[in-house]
Design an enzyme around this catalytic site. Structure first.
Site, short mmCIF file in Angstrom:
data_model
loop_
_atom_site.label_atom_id
_atom_site.label_comp_id
_atom_site.label_asym_id
_atom_site.label_seq_id
_atom_site.Cartn_x
_atom_site.Cartn_y
_atom_site.Cartn_z
CD GLN A 140 -13.05 -0.84 0.09
OE1 GLN A 140 -12.31 -1.04 0.54
NE2 GLN A 140 -14.36 -1.54 0.51
CG ASP A 164 -13.40 7.53 -1.41
OD1 ASP A 164 -13.29 6.62 0.25
OD2 ASP A 164 -12.49 7.27 -1.66
CG HIS A 186 -8.71 0.57 -2.00
ND1 HIS A 186 -7.44 -0.78 -1.99
CD2 HIS A 186 -8.44 0.63 -1.61
CE1 HIS A 186 -7.88 -1.13 -1.07
NE2 HIS A 186 -9.13 -0.13 -0.44
NE ARG A 193 -3.89 1.30 1.88
CZ ARG A 193 -5.32 0.90 2.27
NH1 ARG A 193 -4.83 1.98 3.95
NH2 ARG A 193 -5.95 0.32 2.03
CB CYS A 218 -13.99 2.04 0.28
SG CYS A 218 -13.72 3.83 0.60
NE ARG A 252 -11.00 -4.25 0.89
CZ ARG A 252 -9.77 -3.99 0.86
NH1 ARG A 252 -10.48 -2.50 2.79
NH2 ARG A 252 -8.96 -4.00 1.06
N1 NVA Z 1 -9.62 7.12 -0.44
C1 NVA Z 1 -9.25 6.83 0.54
C2 NVA Z 1 -9.29 5.72 0.50
C3 NVA Z 1 -9.54 4.67 1.21
C4 NVA Z 1 -9.78 3.32 1.69
C5 NVA Z 1 -8.20 6.95 0.29
O1 NVA Z 1 -7.17 6.98 -0.26
O2 NVA Z 1 -7.65 7.88 1.18
N1 CP Z 2 -11.62 1.01 3.07
C1 CP Z 2 -9.72 0.64 3.41
O1 CP Z 2 -9.04 0.54 1.99
O2 CP Z 2 -10.13 0.46 4.49
P1 CP Z 2 -8.24 0.56 5.11
O3 CP Z 2 -7.59 2.14 4.89
O4 CP Z 2 -8.87 0.39 7.00
O5 CP Z 2 -8.00 -0.38 5.01
#
Ligand code: NVA
Ligand code: CP
Length: 330
Positions: free
Chosen positions: A136, A229, A133, A106, A270, A315
């Site tokens: 997800q 989101d 992502h 990540r 998400c 997930r």
């Molecule tokens: N768009 C958000 C998704 C988190 C799962 C981020 O990148 O912070």
């Molecule tokens: N939805 C998601 O990816 O959550 P986290 O940031 O907690 O992993």
């Protein structure tokens, strides 16, 4: 279907049949887990989880999925490795690829996870980048399938900033799996033109439709799923909050918006979500701008239409399917 040895970097790399296979495998592994059947398909294998951004769901899902499959896990936090700072991505990939059977990453740019995939020699999984992502989306689609018993033909509406990882990946997922995708926001928040063009080509094959709408009422009229989101994603500067709130508040998912949709419409997110002021960031931003919620109100989030916690549980089951399909002999 044979996905053994393959990385999971973005949905664009997979055929609709492969994506469907992963979703159905997840449903099977979920049913087995609920029935208490052990499925240690990757006994003794090792996985490294690299997180350059924070996480609750993705990290816990990879860890529990790996344990359920009989694997061992190493977690590397945002400060816990030399990667990028003292060692290049290509070198890190070859080092970890020699020690581990799989790597989850990540971070920020998609190019980093692509480079890991190119050099590691073992499957690499994208646990979120700025652009995509993909794990997800598997969870979201398993949840939609559980709710509506199908994916094809579902009217899927994404409210808010559709230019980032979630909007991009959901558009690709909908195009691949034949859902009707609508992004609803001011125009500047629509996904980039190249990605839209790529998805339009895919949609020709699958029967999906893609729409880009600025009027929230029109967008949700026939929606089966309304998804949103956060308005400011991880890694973005906090000084963009004012502009985002000014521009995206009309696209907040609230009771009025839900009332324009159908009785059967569900709400998805998400997560994490700013639906009240019970978080440090939510409180700070909410109080500064005089709001008690941001992208979704508490009333919608806590309503019967909200299936966000089923989605969050999924997930783990879908990530387990990705690991099993790419590492085990199944
Ligand atoms: N768009 C958000 C998704 C988190 C799962 C981020 O990148 O912070
Ligand atoms: N939805 C998601 O990816 O959550 P986290 O940031 O907690 O992993």
């Amino acid at each position: 279907m044979n996905l053994k040895g393959k990385s999971f970097l973005k949905l664009l790399d997979f055929t609709p049949a492969e994506i469907e296979y992963l979703i159905d495998l997840a449903a099977k592994l979920k049913a087995e887990k609920k029935a208490g059947t052990k499925h240690k398909l990757c006994e003794g294998k090792n996985i490294a989880l690299i997180f350059e951004k924070t996480s609750t769901r993705t990290r816990c899902s990879f860890e529990v999925a790996a344990y359920d499959l009989g694997m061992n896990v190493t977690y590397l936090d945002p400060t816990g490795s030399q990667m990028g700072k003292k060692e290049s991505i290509a070198d890190t990939a070859r080092v970890l690829g020699g020690i581990y059977d799989a790597i989850e990453y990540r971070g920020f740019g998609q190019e980093t996870v692509e480079a890991l995939g190119k050099y590691a020699g073992v499957p690499v999984y994208n646990g979120l980048t700025d652009e995509f992502h993909p794990t997800q989306i598997l969870a979201d689609f398993l949840t939609i399938k559980e709710q509506f018993s199908k994916l094809k033909g579902i009217n899927f509406v994404y409210m808010g900033d559709a230019r980032f990882n979630m909007g991009n990946s959901l558009m690709v997922g909908c195009a691949k799996m034949g859902l009707n995708f609508t992004a609803c926001a001011p125009e500047k928040y629509f996904p980039n033109k190249e990605l839209i063009a790529q998805c339009e080509e895919i949609a020709k094959e699958t029967g999906a439709t893609l729409k880009f709408e600025t009027d929230p009422k029109k967008a949700v009229e026939n929606a089966d799923v309304i998804y949103t989101d956060v308005w400011v994603s991880m890694g973005e500067p906090t000084d963009v909050w004012k502009e985002r709130i000014d521009e995206l508040l009309p696209y907040q998912v609230n009771d009025t918006l839900m009332s324009y949709a159908k009785d059967t419409t569900v709400f998805m997110h998400c997560l994490p979500a700013f639906h009240n002021l019970e978080t440090t960031v939510g409180k700070e931003v909410g109080e500064k701008f005089g709001l008690d919620a941001l992208e979704v109100t508490d009333s919608v989030f806590e309503s019967e239409k909200s299936i966000v916690f089923k989605e969050a549980e999924n997930r783990m089951h879908t990530i387990k399917a990705v690991i099993a399909a790419t590492l085990a002999d199944i």
